[in-house]
Motif scaffolding. Structure first.
Motif, PDB file in Angstrom:
ATOM      1  N   ALA A  50       8.932 -22.922 -69.923  1.00 13.61           N
ATOM      2  CA  ALA A  50       9.152 -24.369 -70.026  1.00 13.61           C
ATOM      3  C   ALA A  50      10.474 -24.678 -70.733  1.00 13.61           C
ATOM      4  CB  ALA A  50       7.984 -25.025 -70.768  1.00 13.61           C
ATOM      5  N   TRP A  51      10.784 -23.908 -71.755  1.00  6.09           N
ATOM      6  CA  TRP A  51      12.035 -24.132 -72.497  1.00  6.09           C
ATOM      7  C   TRP A  51      13.247 -23.991 -71.576  1.00  6.09           C
ATOM      8  CZ3 TRP A  51      13.861 -26.018 -76.858  1.00  6.09           C
ATOM      9  CH2 TRP A  51      15.165 -25.702 -77.235  1.00  6.09           C
ATOM     10  N   HIS A  52      13.293 -22.923 -70.822  1.00  2.00           N
ATOM     11  CA  HIS A  52      14.442 -22.709 -69.939  1.00  2.00           C
ATOM     12  C   HIS A  52      14.427 -23.673 -68.749  1.00  2.00           C
ATOM     13  CE1 HIS A  52      16.188 -19.363 -72.048  1.00  2.00           C
ATOM     14  NE2 HIS A  52      14.974 -18.833 -72.182  1.00  2.00           N
ATOM     15  N   TYR A  53      13.259 -23.996 -68.270  1.00  5.34           N
ATOM     16  CA  TYR A  53      13.150 -24.967 -67.181  1.00  5.34           C
ATOM     17  C   TYR A  53      13.663 -26.334 -67.635  1.00  5.34           C
ATOM     18  CZ  TYR A  53      10.972 -27.742 -63.453  1.00  5.34           C
ATOM     19  OH  TYR A  53      10.748 -28.584 -62.404  1.00  5.34           O
ATOM     20  N   ARG A  54      13.282 -26.736 -68.836  1.00  2.00           N
ATOM     21  CA  ARG A  54      13.722 -28.012 -69.388  1.00  2.00           C
ATOM     22  C   ARG A  54      15.232 -28.049 -69.555  1.00  2.00           C
ATOM     23  NH1 ARG A  54      15.503 -29.734 -73.999  1.00  2.00           N
ATOM     24  NH2 ARG A  54      15.200 -27.741 -75.000  1.00  2.00           N
ATOM     25  N   ARG A  55      15.803 -26.942 -69.951  1.00  2.00           N
ATOM     26  CA  ARG A  55      17.240 -26.870 -70.213  1.00  2.00           C
ATOM     27  C   ARG A  55      18.069 -26.917 -68.940  1.00  2.00           C
ATOM     28  NH1 ARG A  55      19.274 -23.095 -74.621  1.00  2.00           N
ATOM     29  NH2 ARG A  55      20.960 -24.498 -74.226  1.00  2.00           N
ATOM     30  N   GLN A  56      17.427 -26.684 -67.801  1.00  2.00           N
ATOM     31  CA  GLN A  56      18.163 -26.721 -66.542  1.00  2.00           C
ATOM     32  C   GLN A  56      18.624 -28.129 -66.190  1.00  2.00           C
ATOM     33  OE1 GLN A  56      15.634 -25.242 -63.487  1.00  2.00           O
ATOM     34  NE2 GLN A  56      15.723 -23.152 -64.199  1.00  2.00           N
ATOM     35  N   ARG A 112       6.533 -15.550 -64.254  1.00  2.00           N
ATOM     36  CA  ARG A 112       5.787 -14.547 -63.479  1.00  2.00           C
ATOM     37  C   ARG A 112       4.702 -13.887 -64.329  1.00  2.00           C
ATOM     38  NH1 ARG A 112      10.803 -11.993 -60.032  1.00  2.00           N
ATOM     39  NH2 ARG A 112      10.940 -13.750 -58.574  1.00  2.00           N
ATOM     40  N   THR A 113       4.978 -13.657 -65.594  1.00  2.00           N
ATOM     41  CA  THR A 113       3.956 -13.106 -66.481  1.00  2.00           C
ATOM     42  C   THR A 113       2.830 -14.116 -66.684  1.00  2.00           C
ATOM     43  OG1 THR A 113       5.648 -11.759 -67.582  1.00  2.00           O
ATOM     44  CG2 THR A 113       3.545 -12.033 -68.737  1.00  2.00           C
ATOM     45  N   ALA A 114       3.182 -15.394 -66.820  1.00  2.00           N
ATOM     46  CA  ALA A 114       2.154 -16.438 -66.920  1.00  2.00           C
ATOM     47  C   ALA A 114       1.317 -16.471 -65.647  1.00  2.00           C
ATOM     48  CB  ALA A 114       2.797 -17.797 -67.182  1.00  2.00           C
ATOM     49  N   LEU A 115       1.946 -16.259 -64.508  1.00  2.00           N
ATOM     50  CA  LEU A 115       1.211 -16.220 -63.237  1.00  2.00           C
ATOM     51  C   LEU A 115       0.210 -15.068 -63.235  1.00  2.00           C
ATOM     52  CD1 LEU A 115       0.763 -17.134 -60.279  1.00  2.00           C
ATOM     53  CD2 LEU A 115       2.638 -15.599 -59.661  1.00  2.00           C
ATOM     54  N   VAL A 116       0.645 -13.906 -63.677  1.00  2.00           N
ATOM     55  CA  VAL A 116      -0.251 -12.742 -63.735  1.00  2.00           C
ATOM     56  C   VAL A 116      -1.413 -13.021 -64.688  1.00  2.00           C
ATOM     57  CG1 VAL A 116      -0.407 -10.312 -64.455  1.00  2.00           C
ATOM     58  CG2 VAL A 116       1.507 -11.081 -63.039  1.00  2.00           C
ATOM     59  N   CYS A 117      -1.128 -13.625 -65.831  1.00  2.00           N
ATOM     60  CA  CYS A 117      -2.187 -13.968 -66.792  1.00  2.00           C
ATOM     61  C   CYS A 117      -3.167 -14.965 -66.184  1.00  2.00           C
ATOM     62  CB  CYS A 117      -1.582 -14.542 -68.068  1.00  2.00           C
ATOM     63  SG  CYS A 117      -0.734 -13.336 -69.109  1.00  2.00           S
ATOM     64  N   ALA A 118      -2.657 -15.959 -65.459  1.00  2.00           N
ATOM     65  CA  ALA A 118      -3.525 -16.960 -64.832  1.00  2.00           C
ATOM     66  C   ALA A 118      -4.382 -16.325 -63.737  1.00  2.00           C
ATOM     67  CB  ALA A 118      -2.693 -18.109 -64.264  1.00  2.00           C
ATOM     68  N   GLN A 157      13.371 -17.193 -67.852  1.00  2.00           N
ATOM     69  CA  GLN A 157      12.431 -18.181 -67.299  1.00  2.00           C
ATOM     70  C   GLN A 157      11.598 -17.568 -66.185  1.00  2.00           C
ATOM     71  OE1 GLN A 157      14.356 -21.652 -65.699  1.00  2.00           O
ATOM     72  NE2 GLN A 157      12.611 -22.165 -64.424  1.00  2.00           N
ATOM     73  N   THR A 158      12.243 -16.866 -65.274  1.00  2.00           N
ATOM     74  CA  THR A 158      11.535 -16.261 -64.150  1.00  2.00           C
ATOM     75  C   THR A 158      10.554 -15.203 -64.621  1.00  2.00           C
ATOM     76  OG1 THR A 158      13.422 -16.706 -62.710  1.00  2.00           O
ATOM     77  CG2 THR A 158      11.854 -15.044 -61.962  1.00  2.00           C
ATOM     78  N   ALA A 159      10.977 -14.344 -65.539  1.00  2.00           N
ATOM     79  CA  ALA A 159      10.088 -13.287 -66.046  1.00  2.00           C
ATOM     80  C   ALA A 159       8.888 -13.885 -66.787  1.00  2.00           C
ATOM     81  CB  ALA A 159      10.864 -12.342 -66.958  1.00  2.00           C
ATOM     82  N   LEU A 188       4.233 -20.778 -60.629  1.00  2.00           N
ATOM     83  CA  LEU A 188       5.119 -20.616 -59.467  1.00  2.00           C
ATOM     84  C   LEU A 188       6.260 -21.628 -59.505  1.00  2.00           C
ATOM     85  CD1 LEU A 188       2.573 -19.864 -56.613  1.00  2.00           C
ATOM     86  CD2 LEU A 188       4.326 -18.322 -57.519  1.00  2.00           C
ATOM     87  N   HIS A 189       5.955 -22.856 -59.865  1.00  2.00           N
ATOM     88  CA  HIS A 189       7.015 -23.870 -59.975  1.00  2.00           C
ATOM     89  C   HIS A 189       8.000 -23.499 -61.072  1.00  2.00           C
ATOM     90  CE1 HIS A 189       6.060 -27.097 -57.146  1.00  2.00           C
ATOM     91  NE2 HIS A 189       4.787 -26.774 -57.339  1.00  2.00           N
ATOM     92  N   LEU A 190       7.495 -23.048 -62.217  1.00  2.00           N
ATOM     93  CA  LEU A 190       8.387 -22.682 -63.319  1.00  2.00           C
ATOM     94  C   LEU A 190       9.237 -21.457 -62.997  1.00  2.00           C
ATOM     95  CD1 LEU A 190       6.122 -23.226 -66.448  1.00  2.00           C
ATOM     96  CD2 LEU A 190       8.136 -24.551 -65.802  1.00  2.00           C
ATOM     97  N   SER A 191       8.733 -20.592 -62.128  1.00  2.00           N
ATOM     98  CA  SER A 191       9.478 -19.374 -61.793  1.00  2.00           C
ATOM     99  C   SER A 191      10.676 -19.659 -60.908  1.00  2.00           C
ATOM    100  CB  SER A 191       8.563 -18.367 -61.084  1.00  2.00           C
ATOM    101  OG  SER A 191       8.297 -18.790 -59.759  1.00  2.00           O
TER     102      SER A 191
END
Length: 190
Positions: free
Chosen positions: A163-169, A13-19, A8-10, A76-79
């Motif tokens: 989102a998948w891992h965040y949802r599973r938390q 963070r990759t989505a953050l770099v893309c954004a 989830q964190t990786a 950032l929230h998802l990370s």
């Protein structure tokens, strides 16, 4: 840290770099720059408006910059850097993430016009293009195949994984309630 949390964190963070990369490019365009502008796959009229920096295209760039900022905050929230408090913010974050994933992977695949499938069809001659635009269409298809579609696929996949891992938390833990202060011992010196 569990494997799911690391993924989830990786991904976030990759989505953050893309954004950040997308937002920086669109900011460059909004301010009159042209970084990768000619390589953007667009219909001829839209490409001409883009290259001419028409008022409408500049407004769209500023809108894309704003959307990129929202994406950065969501990533950032998802990370795990910040946590939304409550069901509504959590649900909004997940809905936005899944919507971003759906849009970006559909774009990469070719369901929205450009994408892997349509680029390959054009480059192999299965799709026809008006003769005046053959060279431009092939130029754009090559760039899309090598840069834009992989970028959108990576970006969309990162939203899905995060989102998948965040949802599973599950739901965030409830806030601890303040307890009353402990009574002072009687007879203590002040």
């Amino acid at each position: 840290m569990t494997a799911g949390h690391r993924a989830q964190t990786a991904a976030a963070r990759t989505a953050l770099v893309c954004a950040v990369a997308y937002g920086a490019m669109k900011l460059d365009w909004a301010l009159g720059g042209a970084f990768l502008m000619r390589q953007t796959p667009l219909p001829p009229d839209a490409r001409d408006a883009l290259l001419a920096h028409t008022a409408g295209s500049v407004v769209q760039h500023w809108g894309s910059v704003a959307l990129a900022l929202v994406g950065m905050a969501a990533a950032l929230h998802l990370s795990g850097r910040f946590r939304p408090h409550g069901k509504v913010r959590r649900r909004m974050l997940l809905i936005g993430s899944w919507a971003g994933c759906a849009f970006m992977t559909a774009r990469a695949a070719g369901l929205l016009g450009y994408g892997f499938v349509n680029d390959l069809r054009l480059l192999t001659g299965l799709d026809s293009v008006p003769p005046a635009y053959v060279d431009l269409a092939r130029f754009q298809a090559r760039w899309d195949l090598l840069l834009w579609s992989p970028y959108w696929l990576l970006f969309g996949t990162c939203w899905a994984v995060a989102a998948w891992h965040y949802r599973r938390q599950g739901h965030p833990p409830a806030r601890a309630t303040r307890s009353a202060p402990a009574p002072r011992a009687s007879g203590s010196a002040v």
